[in-house]
Write an enzyme that holds these catalytic residues in place. Structure first.
Site, PDB file in Angstrom:
ATOM      1  N   TYR A  27     -10.071   9.066  -4.482  1.00 35.01           N
ATOM      2  CA  TYR A  27     -11.260   9.483  -3.760  1.00 35.01           C
ATOM      3  C   TYR A  27     -12.176  10.412  -4.579  1.00 35.01           C
ATOM      4  O   TYR A  27     -11.719  11.343  -5.208  1.00 35.01           O
ATOM      5  CB  TYR A  27     -10.898  10.215  -2.455  1.00 35.01           C
ATOM      6  N   HIS A  32      -9.054  13.665   1.598  1.00 36.39           N
ATOM      7  CA  HIS A  32      -9.829  12.577   2.226  1.00 36.39           C
ATOM      8  C   HIS A  32      -8.965  11.643   3.076  1.00 36.39           C
ATOM      9  O   HIS A  32      -9.019  10.410   2.946  1.00 36.39           O
ATOM     10  CB  HIS A  32     -10.618  11.787   1.171  1.00 36.39           C
TER      11      HIS A  32
HETATM   12  C1  CS2 Z   1     -16.634  14.346   1.496  1.00 35.72           C
HETATM   13  C2  CS2 Z   1     -17.842  13.570   1.825  1.00 35.72           C
HETATM   14  O1  CS2 Z   1     -18.099  16.139   1.138  1.00 35.72           O
HETATM   15  C3  CS2 Z   1     -16.962  15.822   1.414  1.00 35.72           C
HETATM   16  O2  CS2 Z   1     -16.074  16.607   1.604  1.00 35.72           O
HETATM   17  O3  CS2 Z   1     -15.508  14.126   2.205  1.00 35.72           O
HETATM   18  O4  CS2 Z   1     -18.481  13.404   0.614  1.00 35.72           O
HETATM   19  C4  CS2 Z   1     -17.686  12.226   2.506  1.00 35.72           C
HETATM   20  O5  CS2 Z   1     -16.939  11.342   1.746  1.00 35.72           O
HETATM   21  C5  CS2 Z   1     -19.045  11.662   2.764  1.00 35.72           C
HETATM   22  O6  CS2 Z   1     -19.804  12.577   3.470  1.00 35.72           O
HETATM   23  C6  CS2 Z   1     -18.962  10.372   3.509  1.00 35.72           C
HETATM   24  O7  CS2 Z   1     -20.199  10.042   4.024  1.00 35.72           O
HETATM   25 MG    MG Z   2     -14.504  15.891   2.701  1.00 40.24          MG
END
Ligand code: CS2
Ligand code: MG
Length: 408
Positions: free
Chosen positions: A160, A217
């Site tokens: 991720y 995530h």
């Molecule tokens: C992520 C996000 O910012 C974060 O912590 O988990 O970038 C997420 O993946 C996105 O907002 C998805 O739209």
């Molecule tokens: Mg996040």
């Protein structure tokens, strides 16, 4: 005072920002953000078809009653689409309220609890060296806190939050090129073995003071998450984010029983009811909801106040999908909240973005400063907006190595 019209715009530089502008009979207007990443047309449609027709003729000063009207008045309540639409209206009404009063919105909450708000940046690397370089780069720009995501050796597509070769790291999450989402491959075993060694190297190189955050995530099961949280305790993380998919809130009990690692959850939540158990049972340390799809300032402020009595601090979602309007709304809450923790902050400040959303709020030395302009202190340039149109994009989807669908 009456609302005379309201309009929704979709588009922006590299993003489909959904912007609501509410006009009044006294020439004052307010703006709000309804951007729901990669589902942007839905809150826009919800606003246009169902909410805006009811808004016309309402007194914009009654933001509480208007919030209740749209929340309680809907038989099918909640969900990210409806809450993003209500959230945009609510932000715009606070913007109007501030402009009427001639005060920045934080003054209407109770004033400043701090001069500026601590923020964290996203340091990512395809491998460890890449990541260490990215952290050093943020440190040289004054950041005191970084979220770190690292490519996992032998995991074909990184894991991720890691940009793949040839991709712009700022836009890796949304893919605008395909007819269908890209697929990523995830291997929990490889991740669990490798990630603690990354924290160790970061501490060796940057010492104990750097605030280190990490986003799992939603990829682990409760037992795996408990074991992982326990194994990384010694690296003194600022937080461990979304260790499990939080629709199963009981899962967090297992993590708590085994580890004191601080837990941050909530970026996919959209109401107080999603946060309630985690906050009341003190199963988390930071609440990550955002004003965009959390129903705006009115509702999120209520969550912040519940959190305050349970030792839970704020850590609002600030991914680049939020427009500078909701980042400003969160900025006003951050300056006021007695239980402020940290703010996720990705530099949106490209010349194009600044031209579309002019404002005097600014980043300096790891902190976000809110200007004293009346209202939210950010504007929306409709002429600039004509340059942009909606473009469909997708988050990737995730499969395990054998093809099983997994949580993105
Ligand atoms: C992520 C996000 O910012 C974060 O912590 O988990 O970038 C997420 O993946 C996105 O907002 C998805 O739209
Ligand atoms: Mg996040």
């Amino acid at each position: 005072m009456k609302i005379t019209s309201a309009e929704v715009f979709i588009g922006g530089p590299g993003k489909n920002y959904v912007t609501l502008k509410i006009m009044t009979d006294q020439g004052i207007y307010g703006i709000g953000d309804a951007t729901l990443n990669n589902r942007e047309t839905l809150p826009a449609q919800y606003l246009q078809d169902y909410l805006i027709p009811c808004l016309i003729g309402m007194d914009p000063r009654n933001s509480e009653d208007i919030w209740q009207y749209f929340y309680r008045g809907a038989y099918f309540r909640r969900g990210p689409i409806a809450m993003a639409a209500i959230g945009a209206i609510d932000m715009a009404l606070w913007d109007i309220k501030g402009k009427i009063a001639g005060l920045p919105v934080y003054q209407l909450f109770g004033g400043k609890s701090r001069e500026a708000a601590l923020v964290y940046a996203h340091a990512t690397g395809n491998d460890l060296d890449d990541l260490l370089e990215s952290i050093a780069n943020y440190q040289s720009q004054g950041y005191k806190a970084v979220r770190i995501q690292c490519g996992i050796p032998n995991m074909p597509k990184g894991g991720y939050g890691v940009s793949r070769e040839g991709e712009d790291s700022k836009h890796f999450i949304t893919d605008f090129t395909g007819a269908v989402p890209k697929e990523e491959v995830w291997d929990t075993e490889k991740y669990l073995q490798y990630m603690p060694t990354v924290f160790e190297k970061i501490r060796e190189r940057f010492g104990p003071d750097l605030k280190v955050l990490h986003d799992v995530h939603h990829r682990l099961t409760p037992r795996e998450a408990a074991a992982f949280a326990k194994s990384v305790e010694k690296y003194n993380l600022f937080w461990l984010e979304d260790p499990t998919p939080a629709e199963d809130q009981n899962a967090l009990k297992l993590i708590r029983q085994h580890s004191t690692a601080p837990i941050a959850i909530g970026e996919v939540f959209n109401s107080l009811w999603d946060c309630k158990q985690l906050i009341e049972e003190e199963l988390i340390d930071f609440i990550r909801i955002s004003v965009t799809y959390g129903g705006g300032i009115t509702h999120v402020k209520r969550i912040v106040e519940l959190a305050a009595i349970h030792h839970v601090r704020t850590g609002f979602h600030g991914a680049p999908s939020h427009s500078p309007i909701s980042m400003a709304a969160q900025g006003h809450l951050n300056i006021w909240a007695p239980n402020f923790g940290i703010q996720e902050y990705l530099v949106l400040g490209t010349p194009e973005c600044d031209a579309l959303f002019p404002s005097k709020h600014y980043y300096k030395d790891g902190m976000f400063h809110i200007s004293d302009e009346p209202g939210l202190g950010v504007d929306f340039d409709e002429k600039e907006a004509e340059r942009y149109t909606y473009k469909r994009g997708y988050h990737p989807v995730t499969r395990l190595e054998d093809g099983t669908m997994w949580n993105y």
